[in-house]
Design an enzyme around this catalytic site. Structure first.
Site, short mmCIF file in Angstrom:
data_model
loop_
_atom_site.label_atom_id
_atom_site.label_comp_id
_atom_site.label_asym_id
_atom_site.label_seq_id
_atom_site.Cartn_x
_atom_site.Cartn_y
_atom_site.Cartn_z
N LYS A 11 44.35 64.96 38.47
CA LYS A 11 43.62 65.99 39.22
C LYS A 11 44.61 67.00 39.79
O LYS A 11 45.81 66.72 39.96
CB LYS A 11 42.78 65.39 40.34
CG LYS A 11 43.58 64.71 41.47
CD LYS A 11 44.13 65.67 42.52
CE LYS A 11 45.05 64.96 43.51
NZ LYS A 11 45.82 65.89 44.37
N ASP A 137 41.98 59.00 47.40
CA ASP A 137 41.68 59.78 46.20
C ASP A 137 40.88 58.99 45.16
O ASP A 137 40.36 59.58 44.20
CB ASP A 137 42.98 60.27 45.53
CG ASP A 137 43.56 61.50 46.20
OD1 ASP A 137 42.81 62.19 46.93
OD2 ASP A 137 44.75 61.78 45.99
#
Length: 287
Positions: A11, A137
């Protein structure tokens, strides 16, 4: 089913604002996250004996409880009551400790794969509830795509996909401690990106507008420690990137291009230079 293979995607943070430090030591954040087509591959095979073993293409990675994959599998078996033996082969391509959520993505992929392999039928929300116990995350890495992330990173709102872009990622050969960055962040003096403007730009579908509002509060700590991050950003923009930003706490930098030839020229410029080993040209990934 005796085995399964899954991709664990990296990401980037199109926007990262830190709002405040909580009494429990965590920080409240507001981030716009996006998955990119840079990924690790995990192959999980059932074994005849109980236990978890891991083998990686990178010899320096731990293969015990110090690896998030191992911890994710252990947590999954504990919470579901399953007693399976598994062997996990990790083919790792996402740079380690790079601000790209590689470890979190591997943990998320492990949870998702075991849910399918063991036929436990946990929902995405249930997997995310497990995932946040491994790292802030991990819930996002289970969701993937474009998302607004708040709280400590665990509160997620899916967003429409951003306009297509060529995404150049460069990781300089330095290490950054996320813990150090947050501990030394001065919220009074650090710049705070306009996340609302970034969301409006995302909704408009305009890549130039999106790039005009990229921002990361953590750059105020990491760039003074590693000025090469700012130099990489500048070189990307000079090469035609519409915007460039450090991802997470760093040190990786990404640049967004609308022009393929400019992106490729910049990729080869970095690839043959001092950052060549960890230079990637990719794009956004959405379900």
């Amino acid at each position: 089913m005796e085995s399964i293979q899954i991709k664990a995607y990296a990401k980037i943070n199109l926007g990262l604002d830190v709002l405040r430090r909580r009494s429990d030591g965590y920080h409240e954040v507001r981030m716009l996250m996006q998955t990119v087509r840079l990924f690790d591959k995990l192959t999980i095979n059932m074994t005849q004996t109980t236990g978890i073993t891991i083998r990686s293409n990178l010899s320096y990675l731990p293969c015990d409880e110090n690896n998030l994959i191992y911890r994710a599998a252990t947590l999954f078996f504990k919470e579901t009551g399953k007693h399976c033996g598994i062997h996990i082969t990790l083919d790792k391509h996402i740079p380690v400790a790079a601000g790209l959520a590689g470890g979190s993505s591997d943990a998320a992929a492990t949870l998702a794969a075991l849910n399918e392999l063991c036929r436990t039928g946990l929902s995405l929300k249930e997997l995310q509830t497990l995932g946040v116990r491994l790292g802030a995350d991990v819930p996002y890495c289970l969701l993937q795509g474009a998302a607004l992330s708040t709280g400590i990173g665990e509160c997620l709102m899916p967003l429409p996909a951003p306009p297509p872009a060529y995404c150049l990622i460069v990781k300089p050969p330095v290490s950054v401690s996320t813990k150090y960055v947050y501990e030394h962040l001065n919220l009074n003096t650090a710049p705070h990106p306009d996340i609302d403007a970034l969301l409006t730009a995302l909704q408009s579908g305009s890549l130039p507008d999106l790039c005009a509002h990229l921002g990361n509060t953590l750059e105020s700590v990491t760039i003074p420690l590693h000025p090469e991050i700012a130099a990489i950003k500048d070189k990307m923009k000079q090469a035609g990137a519409l915007g460039a930003l450090m991802s997470g706490s760093g040190p990786s930098v990404f640049g967004l291009f609308s022009d393929r030839q400019a992106a490729e020229r910049s990729f080869y410029h970095f690839k043959i230079g001092e950052y060549g080993k960890q230079t990637y040209l990719t794009g956004f990934w959405n379900r």
